[in-house]
Design an enzyme around this catalytic site. Structure first.
Site, PDB file in Angstrom:
ATOM      1  N   ARG A 231      -0.682   3.818  42.960  1.00  0.00           N
ATOM      2  CA  ARG A 231      -0.860   5.245  43.241  1.00  0.00           C
ATOM      3  C   ARG A 231      -2.233   5.453  43.855  1.00  0.00           C
ATOM      4  O   ARG A 231      -3.199   4.760  43.505  1.00  0.00           O
ATOM      5  CB  ARG A 231      -0.730   6.073  41.959  1.00  0.00           C
ATOM      6  N   HIS A 279       3.906   5.490  52.040  1.00  0.00           N
ATOM      7  CA  HIS A 279       4.540   5.390  50.715  1.00  0.00           C
ATOM      8  C   HIS A 279       5.999   4.907  50.835  1.00  0.00           C
ATOM      9  O   HIS A 279       6.931   5.561  50.365  1.00  0.00           O
ATOM     10  CB  HIS A 279       4.483   6.741  49.981  1.00  0.00           C
TER      11      HIS A 279
END
Ligand SMILES: NC(=O)c1ccc[n+]([C@@H]2O[C@H](COP(=O)([O-])OP(=O)(O)OC[C@H]3O[C@@H](n4cnc5c(N)ncnc54)[C@H](OP(=O)(O)O)[C@@H]3O)[C@@H](O)[C@H]2O)c1
Length: 316
Positions: A231, A279
């Site tokens: 993350r 992502h």
């Protein structure tokens, strides 16, 4: 009104246009389920299951008979962000085998790309310049993975299979064939000091926030490379750029960012030392996720303990 004996699941994942696909998968996989769109949930008292990505604040709390919250992704921080979240309810992390396989493919690509000096060869190509380089064998390259969960362990095995010298770091000590396993804060400095390429696959928790900031980046050997796919909040972007400018880091492959989508004005987009991917490291299909969720719901209703439930004590 729900039919007798029918479970009702509300869905917010992929937007309203994804609902027909979810509905079709669950029609096959869990036939006695009525699937409702988040924007047209009907009587909230009917709803037993909520399959969600970034649920609107307070909406889950308004479902009085909710039994299980299903994250449509591996991470759950997008659900924990709801300040009115009913904290007593279990939350399932959706981790189909396909998700770890995809992550391992991404990480293997990124590590091989850095290991074989492909960025340098691309620069040479842009200049029409023909020159050999001598990369070491993978067996001479030290790759370390922060986080040895479902993602990290699969990546460690794949990288070890290619021949890299692989080590890993987690909270509790792991045993993985051909991987040197380190555990706990006390072993982090020594782990980082012995790496050429560091791969971050930790979950987003208060403890992992900023973990690859200036202090820990300085513990890497000078000129190390970074692959960040856990993350974005784990790698402060200012610290990353400062480490690149100082030569402490030489290159970075980034799939996750402090702000997503990465803003158009971010300097990361145009930095030649950085590869940006949006992502996409692991995007398991809706079918694979529906299969995992259907199996989890059956087991939940039979009273089994689900192995990928979010653990509030650990924060992941
Ligand atoms: N970029 C993408 O497309 C993408 C896709 C999927 C997932 N992800 C990210 O990958 C993360 C990991 O997924 P996962 O399924 O592998 O999670 P997981 O199975 O829960 O594993 C998490 C790992 O991190 C370790 N860990 C957690 N907190 C720690 C701490 N404070 N210190 C040391 N180790 C710590 C855990 O240690 P223990 O084993 O000792 O518990 C475990 O090994 C997700 O949370 C998500 O953020 C990214």
């Amino acid at each position: 009104m729900a039919g007798t004996g029918q479970r009702v699941m509300v869905v917010k994942s992929g937007g309203p246009s994804a609902v027909p696909e979810w509905r079709e998968h669950f029609r096959v996989l869990l036939p006695d389920t009525e699937l409702r769109c988040w924007t047209e949930p009907g009587n909230l008292a009917d709803i037993g299951y909520a399959l969600v990505w970034e649920p609107d604040e307070g909406r889950l709390a308004a479902m009085p008979n909710l039994r299980l919250i299903l994250s449509s992704a591996v991470g759950v921080e997008h659900i924990l962000a709801d300040r009115m979240l009913p904290r007593h309810l279990p939350i399932l992390r959706t981790v189909p085998g396909e998700a770890a396989d995809q992550m391992a493919e991404y990480v293997a690509w990124a590590v091989l790309h850095l290991h074989r000096g492909i960025p340098l060869l691309q620069e040479q190509q842009a200049r029409g310049h023909w020159q050999f380089h001598d990369p070491p064998l993978a067996s001479a390259r030290r790759v370390g993975i922060l986080g040895l969960g479902s993602m990290g362990a699969r990546c460690a095995r794949m990288l070890a299979g290619i021949g890299f010298r692989v080590s890993g770091w987690s909270r509790g000590r792991k045993a993985i064939a051909d991987v040197a396993c380190h555990a706990g804060q006390g072993e982090l400095p020594r782990f980082l000091a012995d790496l050429d390429i560091v791969v971050c696959l930790l979950p987003a928790t208060p403890e992992t926030r900023g973990i690859l900031g200036t202090e820990n980046l300085a513990r890497l050997p000078r000129g190390a490379c970074l692959v960040s796919a856990g993350r974005g909040q784990q790698v402060p972007e200012r610290d990353l750029l400062a480490a690149l400018d100082a030569g402490q880091l030489s290159r970075a492959v980034l799939d996750v960012f402090e702000n997503e989508p990465l803003p158009a004005e971010s300097p990361l987009w145009r930095d030649p030392r950085i590869i940006v991917t949006p992502h996409v490291a692991s995007l398991p299909s809706r079918e694979a996720r529906a299969r995992f969720i259907a199996d989890a719901i059956r087991r939940f209703e039979q009273g089994e303990v689900l192995p990928t439930l979010y653990d509030p004590a650990l924060g992941y």
